[in-house]
Design a protein around this motif. Sequence first.
Motif, PDB file in Angstrom:
ATOM      1  N   GLU A 170       5.908   7.573   4.549  1.00  0.00           N
ATOM      2  CA  GLU A 170       5.120   8.225   5.505  1.00  0.00           C
ATOM      3  C   GLU A 170       4.731   7.156   6.432  1.00  0.00           C
ATOM      4  OE1 GLU A 170       2.499  11.343   2.820  1.00  0.00           O
ATOM      5  OE2 GLU A 170       1.859   9.174   2.889  1.00  0.00           O
ATOM      6  N   ALA A 171       4.606   6.037   5.818  1.00  0.00           N
ATOM      7  CA  ALA A 171       4.423   4.705   6.705  1.00  0.00           C
ATOM      8  C   ALA A 171       5.339   4.429   7.850  1.00  0.00           C
ATOM      9  CB  ALA A 171       3.969   3.414   6.131  1.00  0.00           C
ATOM     10  N   LEU A 172       6.769   4.584   7.219  1.00  0.00           N
ATOM     11  CA  LEU A 172       8.026   4.201   7.945  1.00  0.00           C
ATOM     12  C   LEU A 172       7.907   5.363   9.111  1.00  0.00           C
ATOM     13  CD1 LEU A 172      10.246   2.517   8.642  1.00  0.00           C
ATOM     14  CD2 LEU A 172      11.527   4.108   6.903  1.00  0.00           C
ATOM     15  N   GLU A 173       7.897   6.478   8.951  1.00  0.00           N
ATOM     16  CA  GLU A 173       7.977   7.619   9.805  1.00  0.00           C
ATOM     17  C   GLU A 173       6.830   7.404  10.750  1.00  0.00           C
ATOM     18  OE1 GLU A 173       7.915  12.427  10.104  1.00  0.00           O
ATOM     19  OE2 GLU A 173       8.138  11.422   8.243  1.00  0.00           O
ATOM     20  N   PHE A 174       5.537   7.095  10.651  1.00  0.00           N
ATOM     21  CA  PHE A 174       4.461   7.087  11.333  1.00  0.00           C
ATOM     22  C   PHE A 174       4.595   5.738  12.344  1.00  0.00           C
ATOM     23  CE2 PHE A 174       0.251   4.991  12.676  1.00  0.00           C
ATOM     24  CZ  PHE A 174      -0.127   6.249  13.077  1.00  0.00           C
ATOM     25  N   PHE A 175       5.129   4.691  11.726  1.00  0.00           N
ATOM     26  CA  PHE A 175       5.281   3.680  12.551  1.00  0.00           C
ATOM     27  C   PHE A 175       6.356   3.794  13.380  1.00  0.00           C
ATOM     28  CE2 PHE A 175       7.309  -0.690  13.162  1.00  0.00           C
ATOM     29  CZ  PHE A 175       6.170  -1.220  13.676  1.00  0.00           C
ATOM     30  N   ASP A 176       7.343   4.301  13.006  1.00  0.00           N
ATOM     31  CA  ASP A 176       8.716   4.372  14.022  1.00  0.00           C
ATOM     32  C   ASP A 176       8.242   5.323  15.142  1.00  0.00           C
ATOM     33  OD1 ASP A 176      10.142   2.494  12.688  1.00  0.00           O
ATOM     34  OD2 ASP A 176      11.241   3.985  11.588  1.00  0.00           O
ATOM     35  N   PHE A 177       7.701   6.552  14.879  1.00  0.00           N
ATOM     36  CA  PHE A 177       7.226   7.672  15.847  1.00  0.00           C
ATOM     37  C   PHE A 177       6.113   7.147  16.568  1.00  0.00           C
ATOM     38  CE2 PHE A 177       5.347  11.636  17.424  1.00  0.00           C
ATOM     39  CZ  PHE A 177       6.742  12.174  18.116  1.00  0.00           C
ATOM     40  N   ASN A 178       5.203   6.581  16.039  1.00  0.00           N
ATOM     41  CA  ASN A 178       3.695   6.427  16.778  1.00  0.00           C
ATOM     42  C   ASN A 178       3.439   5.251  17.196  1.00  0.00           C
ATOM     43  OD1 ASN A 178       2.505   9.129  16.348  1.00  0.00           O
ATOM     44  ND2 ASN A 178       2.834   8.580  14.489  1.00  0.00           N
ATOM     45  N   ASP A 206      -4.115   2.468   4.960  1.00  0.00           N
ATOM     46  CA  ASP A 206      -4.304   3.869   5.071  1.00  0.00           C
ATOM     47  C   ASP A 206      -3.828   5.045   3.963  1.00  0.00           C
ATOM     48  OD1 ASP A 206      -5.103   2.887   7.700  1.00  0.00           O
ATOM     49  OD2 ASP A 206      -3.319   3.578   8.574  1.00  0.00           O
ATOM     50  N   GLY A 207      -3.249   4.363   2.790  1.00  0.00           N
ATOM     51  CA  GLY A 207      -2.832   4.890   1.667  1.00  0.00           C
ATOM     52  C   GLY A 207      -1.729   5.935   1.843  1.00  0.00           C
ATOM     53  N   MET A 208      -0.828   5.452   2.778  1.00  0.00           N
ATOM     54  CA  MET A 208       0.407   6.330   3.105  1.00  0.00           C
ATOM     55  C   MET A 208       1.467   5.855   1.839  1.00  0.00           C
ATOM     56  SD  MET A 208       0.904   6.110   7.124  1.00  0.00           S
ATOM     57  CE  MET A 208      -0.074   6.633   8.179  1.00  0.00           C
ATOM     58  N   THR A 209       2.659   6.513   1.679  1.00  0.00           N
ATOM     59  CA  THR A 209       3.591   6.065   0.760  1.00  0.00           C
ATOM     60  C   THR A 209       4.393   5.465   1.919  1.00  0.00           C
ATOM     61  OG1 THR A 209       4.896   8.141   1.450  1.00  0.00           O
ATOM     62  CG2 THR A 209       3.625   8.399  -0.414  1.00  0.00           C
ATOM     63  N   TYR A 210       5.448   4.803   1.432  1.00  0.00           N
ATOM     64  CA  TYR A 210       6.261   3.855   2.346  1.00  0.00           C
ATOM     65  C   TYR A 210       7.087   4.817   3.208  1.00  0.00           C
ATOM     66  CZ  TYR A 210       9.936   0.912   3.864  1.00  0.00           C
ATOM     67  OH  TYR A 210      10.834   0.222   4.642  1.00  0.00           O
ATOM     68  N   ILE A 262       4.237  -1.903   8.473  1.00  0.00           N
ATOM     69  CA  ILE A 262       4.566  -0.809   7.276  1.00  0.00           C
ATOM     70  C   ILE A 262       3.627  -1.141   6.279  1.00  0.00           C
ATOM     71  CG2 ILE A 262       6.053   0.246   6.184  1.00  0.00           C
ATOM     72  CD1 ILE A 262       8.083  -0.248   8.346  1.00  0.00           C
ATOM     73  N   ALA A 263       3.567  -2.442   5.452  1.00  0.00           N
ATOM     74  CA  ALA A 263       2.851  -2.620   4.608  1.00  0.00           C
ATOM     75  C   ALA A 263       1.265  -2.375   4.906  1.00  0.00           C
ATOM     76  CB  ALA A 263       3.060  -4.052   3.903  1.00  0.00           C
ATOM     77  N   ILE A 264       1.041  -2.695   6.115  1.00  0.00           N
ATOM     78  CA  ILE A 264      -0.498  -2.531   6.472  1.00  0.00           C
ATOM     79  C   ILE A 264      -0.818  -1.130   6.339  1.00  0.00           C
ATOM     80  CG2 ILE A 264      -2.069  -2.407   8.490  1.00  0.00           C
ATOM     81  CD1 ILE A 264      -0.966  -5.375   9.044  1.00  0.00           C
TER      82      ILE A 264
END
Length: 92
Positions: free
Chosen positions: A55-63, A49-53, A42-44
């Motif tokens: 956004e990154a969490l949602e992207f990581f969990d879903f994708n 990618d300049g995501m908020t935490y 998530i930190a990566i």
Amino acid sequence: MTDFRDDDPVVLKADGFDEAILGFGGQWPSSRNIVYDRDRCIAILVERDGMTYDEALEFFDFNVVCAYVGPGAPIFIQSITDLDELDEMLDR
């Protein structure tokens, strides 16, 4: 996902998260899976990618986590610091 074949079984690597690799793990029927630190992944996404935490969490969990890629899929772990934290995660 990158497919590493040296024989069977298949070992799949999550593209773009090399810095979060902790090592190998496994559970039957797949005896070799690459293990990643979930928080570092998530930190990566936040750093690279300049995501908020969130956004990154949602992207990581879903994708990433929810993407079924078959046998040899990566394992993503979330570390805990004490057993009370584990009980809380398990709603005990």
